[in-house]
Design an enzyme around this catalytic site. Structure first.
Site, PDB file in Angstrom:
ATOM      1  N   GLU A 116      15.995  25.376  -6.885  1.00 33.56           N
ATOM      2  CA  GLU A 116      14.809  25.720  -7.669  1.00 33.56           C
ATOM      3  C   GLU A 116      15.058  25.454  -9.156  1.00 33.56           C
ATOM      4  OE1 GLU A 116      12.478  28.878  -4.840  1.00 33.56           O
ATOM      5  OE2 GLU A 116      13.747  29.719  -6.411  1.00 33.56           O
ATOM      6  N   GLU A 151      11.610  25.795   1.348  1.00 38.62           N
ATOM      7  CA  GLU A 151      11.623  27.252   1.440  1.00 38.62           C
ATOM      8  C   GLU A 151      10.208  27.742   1.702  1.00 38.62           C
ATOM      9  OE1 GLU A 151      13.529  29.747  -1.405  1.00 38.62           O
ATOM     10  OE2 GLU A 151      15.158  28.319  -1.786  1.00 38.62           O
TER      11      GLU A 151
END
Length: 375
Positions: A167, A274
């Site tokens: 991320e 995710e």
């Protein structure tokens, strides 16, 4: 690689068939591989406590056997440099990678480039790399990436996909590769660090069998991120994304639009690396869950076992509808992180995730597994 076979098959059919010939031996088009993945990074710890997972009928199972036999074809593992508790270390990853490969599933390696969790709000370099200058940190990224992959190659468990950073909306290895707030003009340094990781990967994998992914946490804002990287011509293959409705837009039409725009703008494969959804708003321990209120979920899908399944069906259909077959799959985050009685540091503190698992509070497999089996 599957895409190459697909197009070669079409060419073969177009030049090799006519009405007068027997076409029984002509190859049919090969369906591109669609990843139905799970992040099982908790398993290296949870396996130590003899947790009993069960199938939908309540029969005890071996988790990795069950998921591989019920549609899962990709397992994601996170890697921390020198974790304080030893979890998610290279030795953990190597051991679990052997189990993944022995069950004929592909392996996705998530380099955090940290000793602990890395995400848009925290990208702390490993303790061993503190106080380095920029040239030293570049060398550290290159050498570490290469050494990890060399060890995996030696035991014949090279990943299918490698994620450079976790991320990384705000960059990684702060402040060396930070691209946020006072560091908004630091994109050249971020790109330079990513290039060092790519160089390390390609030296271990000169045949380019490994696909390289960059990961952004927000479907809405990812276009800006990848636009900023365009001038640096980074050699990567996959746009990795997270989608958690409680943290992002709940407008599902907007999600579709943004995914399609990413695909047509950057011509990269897209993996929803995710995602998760609750099967209940209740809890099974004394730990506050990430989701516990109707305002955090989508009105289209209830927090029930069938609502959880329906949500994943919607997401799979959305990914498969991305133009030019650029949607290559999804990865369910922590489907196994159930609450249980056991280790002080794990069970006493509890799981903040047990109502988003793919196993209920009795650790029985939920209907969501149908989506893995049927796609």
């Amino acid at each position: 690689m599957n895409r190459i076979f697909y197009f070669l098959s079409l060419i073969f059919i177009s030049i090799g068939c006519d009405d007068s010939k027997d076409t029984s031996d002509v190859l049919s088009p090969v369906e591109p591989l669609f990843y139905k993945g799970m992040d099982l990074s908790f398993q290296s710890e949870l396996e130590k406590y003899d947790l009993v997972y069960k199938d939908e009928n309540g029969k005890p199972i071996t988790l990795l056997n069950y998921v591989s036999e019920n549609g899962t074809n990709l397992v994601r593992l996170k890697l921390w440099h020198t974790p304080q508790n030893g979890q998610n270390s290279l030795s953990d990853v190597k051991a679990y990678a052997l189990k993944i490969k022995s069950r004929n599933m592909d392996f996705l390696l998530d380099f955090h480039y940290s000793d602990t969790w890395a995400d848009p709000g925290s990208q702390t370099p490993p303790q061993a790399w503190r106080n380095m200058n920029f040239d030293e940190i570049k060398n550290a990224v290159y050498n570490y990436t290469k050494e990890v992959l060399f060890e995996l190659k030696e035991q014949h468990t090279l990943p299918k996909i490698i994620q450079i950073g976790n991320e990384t909306d705000s960059g990684f290895l702060w402040n060396y590769g930070k691209v946020w707030n006072d560091y908004n003009d630091n994109w050249p340094n971020y790109a330079a660090l990513v290039k060092e990781a790519i160089k390390g990967i390609k030296e271990v994998d000169p045949s380019n069998n490994i696909q390289i992914m960059l990961h952004h946490s927000n479907v809405e804002n990812a276009i800006y991120f990848f636009n900023e990287l365009q001038p640096y011509h980074l050699e990567f293959d996959i746009i990795g994304l997270s989608y958690y409705p409680q943290f992002q837009t709940k407008d599902l039409d907007l999600v579709k639009t943004k995914l399609n725009t990413l695909a047509t703008t950057f011509n990269k494969d897209i993996l929803m690396v995710e995602m998760a959804y609750p099967f209940t708003l209740e809890w099974n321990d004394n730990c506050i869950n990430f989701i516990g209120d109707d305002s955090q979920i989508l009105t289209e899908f209830s927090a029930t076992p069938l609502g959880q399944k329906a949500y994943l069906e919607w997401l799979v259909n959305t990914i498969k509808s991305i133009p030019n077959q650029k949607g290559i799959g999804f990865c369910y985050w922590a489907p196994d992180w159930v609450a249980f009685v056991g280790n002080e540091n794990t069970s006493t503190k509890g799981s903040a995730w047990e109502n988003q698992c793919m196993f209920d509070f009795d650790h029985k497999a939920l209907p969501i597994f149908d989506v893995f089996r049927n796609n």
